[in-house]
Design an enzyme around this catalytic site. Structure first.
Site, PDB file in Angstrom:
ATOM      1  CG  HIS A  35     -20.824 -28.492  -5.104  1.00  0.00           C
ATOM      2  ND1 HIS A  35     -21.388 -27.814  -6.159  1.00  0.00           N
ATOM      3  CD2 HIS A  35     -20.953 -29.814  -5.402  1.00  0.00           C
ATOM      4  CE1 HIS A  35     -21.849 -28.690  -7.047  1.00  0.00           C
ATOM      5  NE2 HIS A  35     -21.593 -29.914  -6.614  1.00  0.00           N
ATOM      6  CG  ASP A  87     -19.446 -32.634 -10.981  1.00  0.00           C
ATOM      7  OD1 ASP A  87     -18.913 -33.564 -10.357  1.00  0.00           O
ATOM      8  OD2 ASP A  87     -20.628 -32.244 -10.769  1.00  0.00           O
ATOM      9  CG  HIS A 142     -23.969 -31.629  -9.271  1.00  0.00           C
ATOM     10  ND1 HIS A 142     -23.357 -32.860  -9.230  1.00  0.00           N
ATOM     11  CD2 HIS A 142     -25.280 -31.836  -8.980  1.00  0.00           C
ATOM     12  CE1 HIS A 142     -24.257 -33.794  -8.913  1.00  0.00           C
ATOM     13  NE2 HIS A 142     -25.442 -33.192  -8.764  1.00  0.00           N
ATOM     14  CG  ASP A 180     -21.546 -35.688 -11.321  1.00  0.00           C
ATOM     15  OD1 ASP A 180     -20.866 -35.149 -12.223  1.00  0.00           O
ATOM     16  OD2 ASP A 180     -21.665 -35.198 -10.179  1.00  0.00           O
TER      17      ASP A 180
END
Ligand code: Q9C
Ligand code: ZN
Length: 634
Positions: free
Chosen positions: A166, A203, A205, A296
């Site tokens: 991110h 991931d 996200h 995740d």
């Protein structure tokens, strides 16, 4: 000179390994070794104040994962590489000097000052150890990439904190401080001269930080899937949707697969790999694969809310390993359910080490929502990738082949083969029995008469002690025994055989005929769009791959087929070759043993429009029987 350098490197690696905690036995480095990087220093950063959003990113993520790797004996089988702190110059491959200075300043801040700074960013916390830890997360990633690109090891994994994907040029975001993977990709370009790097971000996200770094850059293909829920899930960005594909020269090199529902399962994940990522990755032909390996996306995770089981990550890894000569670096991102995280990391590392992958559990049908995403992203990328273009072609024409022509491509084989020369098949059957009784996992048999040998092997494979589900992939001009085609336990998939006489269609018999079917372009397309989806839908207990006399496939294609089919069958595979060249036998023996392919896939060949259309038509025709063939709703 070179020898001495090698030896010095080996010594260095060994001595650093010896320093690692409890690392008595250590695998020597080598082109096939798997590296593991873990350093306790990266457990120092932790949340100092109350913030429910950030509380899930704690040191126990690393300690629990590493403990499980040791407990399973996996850490001990890896080459241990030391982590190091990246230099500021390295950080500035992606980040601005101003931002680096801001993070550097956190080392001497009070708790209140840290908290105030953190509030300037979204979902971030700082700690006095943030700067050294984040530098080490980058440095560990660079160590791994250097080891893989110098050939010291074949592949590897870095367990790092804080995560990176991110993080942006001027901003921390979503627990991420420096963008470990993006910096590593820039480093691979600058210091190793790489021209094509694939980043796979599994991931849950969206790695918007990584996307922004490379949105104009055609040398980095960035693939991300992410929980999206029509833009209602964090980070809630328009730029995470499927129609955002990169800019300028980078158009087509950003690939976003939004998950618009939670609860995605193994079949959804594998479908996206088969029908979106792999065709593009094969066409792109990367020299290095970097995985933003967040877990995740695994079952149990409170952030992702998905259902993919740990073994799914073994399959995802296996599907990537044929790329880039196996040069794959997995770098930890998210993953907040400690048990699930640790288990998923184990399955990933196990696969990097070359262990057979466990069977994939669950219904092999992707859900409607994931099919919708697959359809959308394929349509968005069809203008940019030859391997998807035939899809657009089919839609434009609004149809299809004539009935007669269609029948030609899905014709069934009715040729009957006598059980001949049984005596010569003794060795083959002994080998098959050993596979069926679990004494060995896979084998190669050579026969002067592949058709006859195949007929016998399939029957033997179905005997009482044998397989409940047997997949026979027959390539080239082979006679398919008629009596087996309606046997409910065997699927016959024939490519490149001569045109077959008419017969009633059977879901268990799939035929893509003609010499062109084994040309590289058609074959690669068939592998991801037909062969693997049928195999994953069928979930066979045994795969028999039969190569007829000059079947037309390149050695690399057969190696690729061999490696990838190990996924749906858990490695139980018998290869049957008619009068092969010795180097092919040798290459396939290595492929069965899990060795990386000897070269990258090379320049991309597209299938001829006619072949692509025929193949597409065949897939659409059979998708009711084999759900993983689907690439669209309806
Ligand atoms: N309930 C990584 O996995 N919070 N970062 C989202 C939604 C931020 C995740 C809140 C999640 C950041 C590396
Ligand atoms: Zn995440």
């Amino acid at each position: 000179m070179r020898g001495r350098r090698e030896a010095a490197r080996t010594r260095r690696l060994r001595s650093s390994a010896a320093r690692g905690p409890g690392m008595a036995e250590n695998r020597p480095p080598g082109p096939q070794a798997t590296a593991l990087i873990y350093d306790e220093n990266m457990t120092r950063v932790r949340l100092l104040w109350d913030d429910p959003e950030c509380a899930i990113e704690g040191p126990e993520r690393l300690t629990a994962t590493y403990a499980k790797l040791c407990h399973r004996g996996l850490a001990q089988r890896c080459v241990r590489l030391p982590a190091r702190e990246a230099t500021e110059e390295e950080l500035e491959l992606v980040h601005s000097p101003e931002y680096v200075a801001v993070v550097k300043g956190t080392q001497t801040m009070s708790k209140e000052e840290l908290q105030t700074l953190a509030e300037q960013y979204d979902a971030v916390y700082f700690h006095p150890s943030t700067f050294p830890c984040a530098r080490m997360a980058v440095g560990a990633t660079l160590q791994l990439v250097d080891a893989v690109l110098t050939g010291a090891v074949g592949n590897g994994m870095a367990l790092v904190r804080p995560p990176g994907h991110h993080s942006q040029r001027d901003a921390a975001n979503g627990f991420c401080v420096f963008n470990n993977v993006a910096i590593a990709a820039e480093h691979a370009k600058r210091s190793h001269g790489l021209q094509r790097i694939l980043i796979v971000d599994w991931d849950i996200h969206h790695g918007q930080g990584t996307q922004r770094v490379f949105e104009n850059d055609p040398s980095v293909l960035y693939f991300s899937w992410h929980r999206y829920e029509h833009q209602s899930f964090w980070p809630r960005l328009r730029e995470s949707d499927y129609d955002v594909v990169g800019q300028g020269p980078g158009r087509g090199f950003t690939v976003n697969v939004p998950w618009n529902k939670v609860g995605m399962r193994n079949a959804d994940y594998v479908s996206v790999f088969l029908h979106v990522l792999l065709p593009l990755a094969i066409e792109f032909d990367p020299e290095l694969v970097l995985v933003s390996a967040g877990f995740d996306s695994g079952i149990g995770d409170p952030e992702g809310q998905m259902q993919a089981t740990p073994e799914c990550f073994a399959h995802l890894t296996l599907l990537l390993l044929p790329l880039a000569r196996g040069r794959l670096c997995a770098v930890l991102e998210g993953g907040y359910h400690l048990q699930s995280l640790a288990e998923c990391v184990c399955l990933t590392l196990q696969t990097l080490l070359g262990d057979p992958v466990p069977a994939l559990s669950g219904d092999p049908a992707p859900c409607l929502s994931s099919l919708e995403s697959i359809q959308n992203v394929r349509a968005a990328h069809a203008p940019h990738w030859a391997s998807l273009r035939h899809e657009a072609l089919l839609q434009e024409e609004g149809a299809t082949l004539g009935e007669e022509e269609a029948a030609m491509w899905s014709r069934l084989d009715s040729a009957f083969v006598q059980d001949q020369a049984l005596a010569a098949l003794g060795k083959l059957l002994a080998l098959l029995d050993k596979i069926l009784t679990g004494q060995i996992r896979a084998g190669i048999a050579v026969s002067p008469t592949a058709s006859a040998a195949m007929a016998v092997a399939v029957r033997r494979g179905l005997l009482s002690c044998g397989a409940q589900r047997l997949l026979c992939v027959a390539i080239g001009d082979l006679d398919i025994p008629e009596d087996l085609r309606d046997n409910g336990r065997v699927v016959l998939l024939n490519m490149g055989g001569k045109e077959q006489p008419e017969a009633a269609p059977s879901p268990m018999c799939i035929h893509l005929g003609g010499r062109e079917a084994t040309e590289p372009g058609t074959f690669l397309l068939a592998l991801t769009s037909l062969i693997l989806p049928v195999a994953y839908s069928f979930q066979p207990e045994l795969v028999l791959v039969v190569l007829g006399p000059d079947c037309g496939l390149r050695s690399l294609d057969v190696e690729l087929l061999t490696r990838l089919l190990q996924g749906p069958v858990g490695g139980r595979m018998l290869l049957l070759l008619q009068n092969p060249e010795l180097p092919l036998v040798e290459a396939l023996a290595w492929a069965l043993a899990g060795r990386a392919l000897p070269s990258t896939l090379g320049p991309f060949f597209s299938a001829s429009p006619k072949q692509a259309l025929a193949l597409t038509h065949l897939c659409r025709q059979r998708q009711l029987d084999w759900p993983m063939l689907q690439v669209s709703v309806t």
